[in-house]
Design an enzyme around this catalytic site. Structure first.
Site, mmCIF file in Angstrom:
data_model
loop_
_atom_site.group_PDB
_atom_site.id
_atom_site.type_symbol
_atom_site.label_atom_id
_atom_site.label_comp_id
_atom_site.label_asym_id
_atom_site.label_seq_id
_atom_site.Cartn_x
_atom_site.Cartn_y
_atom_site.Cartn_z
ATOM 1 C CE1 TYR A 1 34.670 106.940 73.780
ATOM 2 C CE2 TYR A 1 35.149 107.580 75.882
ATOM 3 C CZ TYR A 1 35.230 107.783 74.423
ATOM 4 O OH TYR A 1 36.073 108.445 73.939
ATOM 5 C CG LEU B 1 34.990 103.714 79.408
ATOM 6 C CD1 LEU B 1 35.983 103.447 78.241
ATOM 7 C CD2 LEU B 1 34.289 102.254 79.758
ATOM 8 C CE1 TYR C 1 41.413 112.078 77.981
ATOM 9 C CE2 TYR C 1 41.342 113.503 79.894
ATOM 10 C CZ TYR C 1 41.631 113.201 78.856
ATOM 11 O OH TYR C 1 42.011 114.386 78.073
ATOM 12 C CE1 TYR D 1 38.785 114.060 83.047
ATOM 13 C CE2 TYR D 1 40.597 113.289 84.643
ATOM 14 C CZ TYR D 1 39.244 113.309 83.792
ATOM 15 O OH TYR D 1 38.652 111.987 83.984
ATOM 16 C CG LEU E 1 32.753 110.598 73.013
ATOM 17 C CD1 LEU E 1 32.896 110.207 71.407
ATOM 18 C CD2 LEU E 1 32.042 109.372 73.585
ATOM 19 C CB SER F 1 30.454 111.831 76.674
ATOM 20 O OG SER F 1 31.243 112.096 77.696
ATOM 21 N NE ARG F 2 23.129 114.059 79.235
ATOM 22 C CZ ARG F 2 21.683 114.195 79.457
ATOM 23 N NH1 ARG F 2 21.471 114.339 80.866
ATOM 24 N NH2 ARG F 2 20.927 114.230 78.330
HETATM 25 N N1 LIG Z 1 34.349 111.423 77.364
HETATM 26 C C1 LIG Z 1 35.473 111.347 77.244
HETATM 27 O O1 LIG Z 1 36.554 112.255 76.698
HETATM 28 C C2 LIG Z 1 36.361 110.389 78.113
HETATM 29 C C3 LIG Z 1 37.478 109.984 77.828
HETATM 30 C C4 LIG Z 1 38.219 109.010 78.886
HETATM 31 C C5 LIG Z 1 37.422 108.325 79.586
HETATM 32 N N2 LIG Z 1 36.015 108.547 79.871
HETATM 33 C C6 LIG Z 1 35.414 107.786 80.892
HETATM 34 O O2 LIG Z 1 34.388 107.243 80.222
HETATM 35 C C7 LIG Z 1 33.312 107.044 81.150
HETATM 36 C C8 LIG Z 1 31.736 107.250 80.703
HETATM 37 O O3 LIG Z 1 31.804 108.729 80.450
HETATM 38 P P1 LIG Z 1 31.244 109.419 79.139
HETATM 39 O O4 LIG Z 1 32.306 110.373 78.698
HETATM 40 O O5 LIG Z 1 31.076 108.409 78.094
HETATM 41 O O6 LIG Z 1 30.083 110.154 79.706
HETATM 42 P P2 LIG Z 1 28.704 109.857 80.104
HETATM 43 O O7 LIG Z 1 27.830 110.896 80.390
HETATM 44 O O8 LIG Z 1 28.069 108.774 78.726
HETATM 45 O O9 LIG Z 1 28.467 108.474 81.028
HETATM 46 C C9 LIG Z 1 28.945 109.057 82.417
HETATM 47 C C10 LIG Z 1 27.782 108.553 83.191
HETATM 48 O O10 LIG Z 1 28.062 108.338 84.631
HETATM 49 C C11 LIG Z 1 26.794 108.820 85.293
HETATM 50 N N3 LIG Z 1 26.950 108.802 86.769
HETATM 51 C C12 LIG Z 1 27.511 110.092 87.282
HETATM 52 N N4 LIG Z 1 27.659 109.862 88.599
HETATM 53 C C13 LIG Z 1 26.932 108.794 88.992
HETATM 54 C C14 LIG Z 1 26.780 107.917 90.152
HETATM 55 N N5 LIG Z 1 26.905 108.328 91.271
HETATM 56 N N6 LIG Z 1 26.194 106.723 90.203
HETATM 57 C C15 LIG Z 1 25.672 106.273 88.809
HETATM 58 N N7 LIG Z 1 26.005 106.659 87.831
HETATM 59 C C16 LIG Z 1 26.783 108.224 87.843
HETATM 60 C C17 LIG Z 1 26.183 109.750 84.609
HETATM 61 O O11 LIG Z 1 24.691 109.747 84.744
HETATM 62 C C18 LIG Z 1 26.524 109.344 83.178
HETATM 63 O O12 LIG Z 1 25.376 108.159 82.538
HETATM 64 C C19 LIG Z 1 33.642 107.822 82.555
HETATM 65 O O13 LIG Z 1 34.465 106.860 83.410
HETATM 66 C C20 LIG Z 1 34.575 108.738 81.740
HETATM 67 O O14 LIG Z 1 35.390 109.295 82.852
HETATM 68 C C21 LIG Z 1 35.479 109.550 79.114
#
Ligand SMILES: NC(=O)c1ccc[n+]([C@@H]2O[C@H](COP(=O)([O-])OP(=O)(O)OC[C@H]3O[C@@H](n4cnc5c(N)ncnc54)[C@H](O)[C@@H]3O)[C@@H](O)[C@H]2O)c1
Length: 343
Positions: free
Chosen positions: A50, A204, A206, A216, A254, A256-257
């Site tokens: 995201y 962001l 959830y 989760y 999504l 994502s990683r």
């Molecule tokens: N993917 C989904 O389904 C989903 C749904 C709802 C909310 N979200 C939220 O979206 C946000 C982004 O996540 P995403 O799913 O896009 O994945 P993403 O992997 O792109 O992003 C997560 C990032 O957090 C970083 N990270 C982890 N620990 C860290 C730390 N201590 N300091 C700095 N960075 C750190 C990781 O390196 C990674 O780049 C998160 O808050 C996630 O909970 C994701």
């Protein structure tokens, strides 16, 4: 008589003010031009998540993009950027390329250098990094840009996410809350003073914060609940102290990683099942793209949302409104379900 004249006269003035406000909105194309604005997006380490989509939406409107990247994935991210591995994902709609002007190493579980324990200092993935705590990154950004306009928190981490809450240790629970919720509080503490009045912060979240999403775990649902509650309190505090808006997006699933790292069930992981569930049961039976979140984030950050603060905005094809899973076996043959409209 005088009074009678005065009343329509005041009404006219108010109309003029309202009209002026409307004209201001249209002359700035509803705040869509972000040229000269600076964004810091914490939690970008590849193009699947995201954070990247939000960076791109802001770049489309001309904003300067800087990101914060977790040290363990910093080198791979920087070298992939340099080698052009993300070039395709950097393409903007008018043919320009998004430029990430600066990548700051950031570990959001540390506020000050004194918080960093020896095992992290000695860890080879942190070797050679002079600064990566939140306060240091804020100082570095201030040195480089003076003030910023947008702060995006797009990161989460729960070391025990695969464990049910009932089996989560105190350490795991606190770690999830430290990385995923307190980090946003700390970022606003340190970056609020270097944000322009009228700026905006966004995180962001959830829906597991408010409804039960089995799988989760590890205290991540609690961390998201804290993040949403803090959004409201920080909207009040940062609104009064810095004139900054604070909102959060409750995003749908999504791949994502980070999401791919959540518990695997057989061949397909938690996130694959969550995506299928959403497509089957959400009011809008279609794929959810990271760009959908990018577009809504753009709205919340831009002056278009200049009177919006403290909200949790659902960007999930509407899944959060459903109280019944229409694909439940318990409903076999019993419900008239409209066919999805394809767009
Ligand atoms: N993917 C989904 O389904 C989903 C749904 C709802 C909310 N979200 C939220 O979206 C946000 C982004 O996540 P995403 O799913 O896009 O994945 P993403 O992997 O792109 O992003 C997560 C990032 O957090 C970083 N990270 C982890 N620990 C860290 C730390 N201590 N300091 C700095 N960075 C750190 C990781 O390196 C990674 O780049 C998160 O808050 C996630 O909970 C994701």
């Amino acid at each position: 008589m005088l009074l009678l004249l005065l009343v329509p006269c005041l009404g006219f003035q108010q109309q003029q003010v309202a009209r002026r406000a409307r004209m201001m909105m249209s002359s700035t194309a509803l705040g869509a031009d972000l040229t000269g604005k600076v964004a810091f997006i914490a939690g970008v380490a590849d193009s699947t998540g995201y954070g990247w989509a939000i960076a791109k939406a802001l770049a489309e409107a001309g904003a300067t993009i800087t990101v914060g990247t977790w040290p363990p994935v910093l080198n791979i991210f920087k070298s992939s950027l340099e080698k052009g591995k993300f070039d395709e994902d950097c393409k903007l709609s008018d043919g320009r390329m998004m430029t990430i002007e600066k990548v700051y190493p950031l570990d959001a579980v540390f506020d000050y250098p004194d918080d960093v324990p020896p095992e992290i200092i000695e860890n080879k993935r942190y070797a050679g990094l002079e600064s990566f705590t939140i306060s240091e990154v804020a100082s570095q950004i201030a040195k480089d840009y003076g003030k910023i306009d947008f702060l995006v928190h797009s990161l989460a981490n729960g070391p025990e996410v695969t464990k049910p809450l009932l089996e989560t240790s105190r350490k795991g629970y606190l770690a999830a809350n430290s990385a995923s919720a307190y980090s946003f509080v700390s970022m606003l503490q340190h970056m609020g003073p270097i944000m322009h009045q009228g700026g905006a912060a966004l995180s962001l979240t959830y829906v597991a914060s408010e409804t039960v999403i089995p799988g989760y775990g590890g205290g991540m649902s609690s961390a998201k609940a804290a993040l949403e509650s803090d959004t409201r309190t920080l909207a009040w505090e940062a609104g009064r102290k810095y004139g900054v808006r604070v909102n959060t997006i409750s995003a749908g699933p999504l791949k994502s990683r980070a999401a791919s790292a959540i518990n695997k069930k057989g061949e397909r992981g938690f996130i694959d099942l969550a995506i299928d569930y959403s497509k089957t049961n959400a009011p809008l039976a279609k794929d959810l793209f990271s760009d959908d979140i990018g577009a809504s984030a753009f709205f919340l950050l831009s002056p278009m949302a200049r009177a919006v603060t403290g909200v949790t905005l659902y960007v999930d094809n509407g899944l959060h409104v459903m109280g019944m899973a229409i694909d439940s076996q318990a409903l076999d043959g019993g419900l008239a379900v409209p066919e999805p409209v394809t767009t």
